[in-house]
Design a protein around this motif. Structure first.
Motif, PDB file in Angstrom:
ATOM      1  N   VAL A 163       0.765   9.664  11.155  1.00  0.00           N
ATOM      2  CA  VAL A 163       1.054   8.581  10.205  1.00  0.00           C
ATOM      3  C   VAL A 163       1.334   9.156   8.817  1.00  0.00           C
ATOM      4  O   VAL A 163       2.313   8.781   8.159  1.00  0.00           O
ATOM      5  N   ARG A 166       0.840  -1.203   0.000  1.00  0.00           N
ATOM      6  CA  ARG A 166       0.000   0.000   0.000  1.00  0.00           C
ATOM      7  C   ARG A 166       0.874   1.253   0.000  1.00  0.00           C
ATOM      8  O   ARG A 166       0.980   1.915  -0.999  1.00  0.00           O
ATOM      9  N   PRO A 203       0.827   4.191  14.839  1.00  0.00           N
ATOM     10  CA  PRO A 203      -0.540   4.446  15.295  1.00  0.00           C
ATOM     11  C   PRO A 203      -0.772   3.972  16.735  1.00  0.00           C
ATOM     12  O   PRO A 203      -1.434   4.658  17.519  1.00  0.00           O
ATOM     13  N   THR A 204      -0.222   2.826  17.088  1.00  0.00           N
ATOM     14  CA  THR A 204      -0.407   2.296  18.439  1.00  0.00           C
ATOM     15  C   THR A 204       0.169   3.250  19.483  1.00  0.00           C
ATOM     16  O   THR A 204      -0.453   3.511  20.512  1.00  0.00           O
ATOM     17  N   THR A 232       4.091  -1.849   7.646  1.00  0.00           N
ATOM     18  CA  THR A 232       3.162  -2.059   8.749  1.00  0.00           C
ATOM     19  C   THR A 232       3.456  -1.150   9.931  1.00  0.00           C
ATOM     20  O   THR A 232       2.541  -0.586  10.523  1.00  0.00           O
ATOM     21  N   ASN A 263       2.331   2.579   9.166  1.00  0.00           N
ATOM     22  CA  ASN A 263       0.946   2.747   8.737  1.00  0.00           C
ATOM     23  C   ASN A 263      -0.099   2.063   9.610  1.00  0.00           C
ATOM     24  O   ASN A 263      -1.210   2.567   9.736  1.00  0.00           O
ATOM     25  N   ASP A 264       0.231   0.931  10.191  1.00  0.00           N
ATOM     26  CA  ASP A 264      -0.780   0.150  10.910  1.00  0.00           C
ATOM     27  C   ASP A 264      -0.352  -0.302  12.304  1.00  0.00           C
ATOM     28  O   ASP A 264      -1.204  -0.657  13.103  1.00  0.00           O
ATOM     29  N   GLY A 265       0.930  -0.329  12.571  1.00  0.00           N
ATOM     30  CA  GLY A 265       1.397  -0.939  13.814  1.00  0.00           C
ATOM     31  C   GLY A 265       1.967   0.024  14.825  1.00  0.00           C
ATOM     32  O   GLY A 265       1.232   0.662  15.580  1.00  0.00           O
ATOM     33  N   LYS A 272      -8.147  10.337  16.667  1.00  0.00           N
ATOM     34  CA  LYS A 272      -7.927   9.660  15.383  1.00  0.00           C
ATOM     35  C   LYS A 272      -7.299  10.602  14.367  1.00  0.00           C
ATOM     36  O   LYS A 272      -6.391  10.210  13.628  1.00  0.00           O
ATOM     37  N   LYS A 301      -3.679  10.908  15.132  1.00  0.00           N
ATOM     38  CA  LYS A 301      -3.001   9.682  14.695  1.00  0.00           C
ATOM     39  C   LYS A 301      -2.809   9.688  13.188  1.00  0.00           C
ATOM     40  O   LYS A 301      -1.722   9.419  12.681  1.00  0.00           O
ATOM     41  N   ASP A 302      -3.871  10.026  12.455  1.00  0.00           N
ATOM     42  CA  ASP A 302      -3.788  10.064  10.993  1.00  0.00           C
ATOM     43  C   ASP A 302      -2.747  11.077  10.529  1.00  0.00           C
ATOM     44  O   ASP A 302      -1.968  10.791   9.615  1.00  0.00           O
ATOM     45  N   ARG A 325       4.739   8.846   6.702  1.00  0.00           N
ATOM     46  CA  ARG A 325       4.690   8.234   5.374  1.00  0.00           C
ATOM     47  C   ARG A 325       5.265   9.182   4.320  1.00  0.00           C
ATOM     48  O   ARG A 325       6.041   8.781   3.453  1.00  0.00           O
TER      49      ARG A 325
END
Length: 87
Positions: A69, A14, A27-28, A19, A22-24, A62, A65-66, A73
């Motif tokens: 991220v 993506r 964000p955590t 990860t 973007n996802d791990g 959120k 967080k976005d 990125r």
């Protein structure tokens, strides 16, 4: 590795950053920091800090967080685009 003369390939399903960004991990850590702040607000009376009330704004958490991220990125994308490639 490219600087060392090795052939490299960057494969991302993506987005740059994989990860962790973007996802791990990233964000955590943002979610945990917000949860820690809420916990501290709710549980600080024993150290002399009384917070009458607070509100957890999940939409704002959120968004934060976005934003973090996306910034990470974009940094990875910029670094990838500005690095010279070796042939």
């Amino acid at each position: 590795m490219a600087k060392a003369g090795k052939k490299v390939a960057l494969i991302e399903q993506r987005w740059i950053g994989g990860t962790c960004v973007n996802d791990g991990c990233t964000p955590t850590k943002v979610w945990v920091a917000s949860a820690k702040a809420a916990y501290t607000a709710a549980n600080s009376a024993h150290v002399g800090i009384r917070v009458k009330s607070y509100k957890v704004d999940m939409a704002l958490i959120k968004k934060r967080k976005d934003d973090i991220v996306i910034n990470a990125r974009q940094g990875g994308t910029k670094m990838r685009r500005t690095r010279p490639t070796l042939t």
